[in-house]
Write a protein that holds these residues in place. Structure first.
Motif, PDB file in Angstrom:
ATOM      1  N   UNK A 156      25.449  47.416  48.756  1.00  0.00           N
ATOM      2  CA  UNK A 156      26.492  46.400  48.589  1.00  0.00           C
ATOM      3  C   UNK A 156      26.835  46.215  47.112  1.00  0.00           C
ATOM      4  N   UNK A 157      25.822  46.254  46.261  1.00  0.00           N
ATOM      5  CA  UNK A 157      26.060  46.113  44.816  1.00  0.00           C
ATOM      6  C   UNK A 157      26.821  47.317  44.261  1.00  0.00           C
ATOM      7  N   UNK A 158      26.475  48.490  44.715  1.00  0.00           N
ATOM      8  CA  UNK A 158      27.122  49.709  44.232  1.00  0.00           C
ATOM      9  C   UNK A 158      28.552  49.829  44.748  1.00  0.00           C
ATOM     10  N   UNK A 159      28.808  49.276  45.915  1.00  0.00           N
ATOM     11  CA  UNK A 159      30.103  49.486  46.574  1.00  0.00           C
ATOM     12  C   UNK A 159      31.287  49.010  45.743  1.00  0.00           C
ATOM     13  N   UNK A 160      31.047  48.102  44.812  1.00  0.00           N
ATOM     14  CA  UNK A 160      32.151  47.587  43.984  1.00  0.00           C
ATOM     15  C   UNK A 160      32.412  48.455  42.758  1.00  0.00           C
ATOM     16  N   UNK A 161      31.611  49.469  42.542  1.00  0.00           N
ATOM     17  CA  UNK A 161      31.760  50.316  41.359  1.00  0.00           C
ATOM     18  C   UNK A 161      32.822  51.378  41.612  1.00  0.00           C
ATOM     19  N   UNK A 197      25.617  53.342  58.476  1.00  0.00           N
ATOM     20  CA  UNK A 197      26.908  53.971  58.793  1.00  0.00           C
ATOM     21  C   UNK A 197      27.716  53.120  59.755  1.00  0.00           C
ATOM     22  N   UNK A 198      27.044  52.500  60.712  1.00  0.00           N
ATOM     23  CA  UNK A 198      27.736  51.699  61.734  1.00  0.00           C
ATOM     24  C   UNK A 198      28.375  50.440  61.150  1.00  0.00           C
ATOM     25  N   UNK A 199      27.938  50.018  59.967  1.00  0.00           N
ATOM     26  CA  UNK A 199      28.465  48.794  59.366  1.00  0.00           C
ATOM     27  C   UNK A 199      29.782  49.013  58.629  1.00  0.00           C
ATOM     28  N   UNK A 200      30.147  50.281  58.402  1.00  0.00           N
ATOM     29  CA  UNK A 200      31.441  50.595  57.766  1.00  0.00           C
ATOM     30  C   UNK A 200      31.667  49.792  56.490  1.00  0.00           C
ATOM     31  N   UNK A 201      30.698  49.835  55.597  1.00  0.00           N
ATOM     32  CA  UNK A 201      30.798  49.099  54.339  1.00  0.00           C
ATOM     33  C   UNK A 201      31.848  49.739  53.434  1.00  0.00           C
ATOM     34  N   UNK A 202      32.547  48.918  52.674  1.00  0.00           N
ATOM     35  CA  UNK A 202      33.568  49.408  51.750  1.00  0.00           C
ATOM     36  C   UNK A 202      32.954  50.368  50.736  1.00  0.00           C
ATOM     37  N   UNK A 203      33.635  51.504  50.501  1.00  0.00           N
ATOM     38  CA  UNK A 203      33.239  52.492  49.508  1.00  0.00           C
ATOM     39  C   UNK A 203      31.877  53.125  49.796  1.00  0.00           C
ATOM     40  N   UNK A 204      31.414  53.012  51.041  1.00  0.00           N
ATOM     41  CA  UNK A 204      30.144  53.614  51.449  1.00  0.00           C
ATOM     42  C   UNK A 204      30.435  54.598  52.577  1.00  0.00           C
ATOM     43  N   UNK A 205      30.262  55.872  52.298  1.00  0.00           N
ATOM     44  CA  UNK A 205      30.556  56.931  53.266  1.00  0.00           C
ATOM     45  C   UNK A 205      29.235  57.622  53.638  1.00  0.00           C
ATOM     46  N   UNK A 206      28.699  57.259  54.780  1.00  0.00           N
ATOM     47  CA  UNK A 206      27.420  57.830  55.217  1.00  0.00           C
ATOM     48  C   UNK A 206      27.637  59.212  55.842  1.00  0.00           C
ATOM     49  N   UNK A 207      27.857  60.207  54.981  1.00  0.00           N
ATOM     50  CA  UNK A 207      28.080  61.579  55.448  1.00  0.00           C
ATOM     51  C   UNK A 207      26.827  62.439  55.371  1.00  0.00           C
ATOM     52  N   UNK A 208      25.959  62.176  54.381  1.00  0.00           N
ATOM     53  CA  UNK A 208      24.835  63.076  54.141  1.00  0.00           C
ATOM     54  C   UNK A 208      23.497  62.357  54.225  1.00  0.00           C
ATOM     55  N   UNK A 209      22.569  63.007  54.908  1.00  0.00           N
ATOM     56  CA  UNK A 209      21.182  62.574  54.937  1.00  0.00           C
ATOM     57  C   UNK A 209      20.352  63.736  54.406  1.00  0.00           C
TER      58      UNK A 209
END
Length: 244
Positions: A156-161, A197-209
């Protein structure tokens, strides 16, 4: 003598790579997944650039660098066309500037301080760095990585960067004697990945594990990894310093 040694290492690399890819393909089939959904990374720590280039010629398209200084020493020697380079080791904030134009992803972001430094450096370049957040899934004090319970807060903190783009998560589980133990860590990591990934957070793209190394990559694939990081499995045991 040097040429003969490299020829021998290249032959051994080709044999290991074929064996690894056969096993990877079989595990992907067992897991009902397409081989196109997986990226196989060659971890290059202490490996001569000539051997790395042979891996590239044999189809490896993703390199993993652990150390900033080693990356700087070897970077210009690599055959880089069509190849991505990820930074996967512990990264000090004062080294960010040195590698920012040489990698396309930093997989080992585990603190707000490091994320902020990368964001600041990329802002100077008017560019965006793709990152993975490293999770300490085993809660080991000796390892880097954000605690599992703190992962969402850091995201959440990183998402605003504006100059960072989160593409997923990375982990290194504890050393386990039994397959069942490492599977539990990987399964726990996959659940965290899916939940975020299910939370669809802004600027967070859960593509890679990114999880799984030479001793446990088949288990990682079984549990949903789509980047595996292989050093010894491709290059054999490291017994000498890099020669550049």
């Amino acid at each position: 003598m040097k040429e003969n040694r490299f020829d021998e290492e290249k032959r051994a690399l080709r044999e290991r790579l074929k064996s690894v890819m056969d096993q990877v393909h079989n595990q992907m089939v067992k897991s009902n997944r397409s081989i196109d959904d997986l990226r196989v990374m060659a971890v290059t720590k202490t490996i001569d650039p000539e051997i790395i280039n042979e891996a590239i010629h044999q189809g490896i398209a993703l390199l993993g660098e652990n150390r900033a200084q080693e990356l700087l020493e070897k970077y210009e020697i690599y055959d880089k066309q069509g190849v991505d380079i990820h930074f996967i080791g512990h990264l000090q904030t004062n080294k960010v500037r040195q590698i920012a134009d040489k990698v396309c992803m930093i997989e080992s972001v585990d603190s707000l301080k490091l994320a902020s430094e990368i964001d600041k450096e990329m802002a100077k370049r008017d560019s965006v760095m793709e990152i993975l957040v490293e999770v300490n899934i085993g809660g080991e004090q000796s390892k880097s990585g954000i605690a599992k319970e703190m992962t969402e807060q850091l995201l959440e903190q990183i998402s605003s960067m504006r100059h960072l783009r989160v593409r997923g998560l990375m982990t290194i589980p504890p050393v386990c004697e039994k397959k069942e133990q490492v599977l539990r860590y990987f399964e726990d990591m996959y659940r965290l990945f899916v939940d975020i990934r299910a939370k669809n957070m802004d600027n967070i793209d859960m593509s890679y594990l990114s999880m799984g190394m030479s001793g446990d990559y088949l288990e990682a694939i079984q549990c949903g990894a789509n980047i595996i990081r292989l050093g010894t499995a491709l290059f054999g045991r490291r017994s000498r310093p890099v020669n550049v």
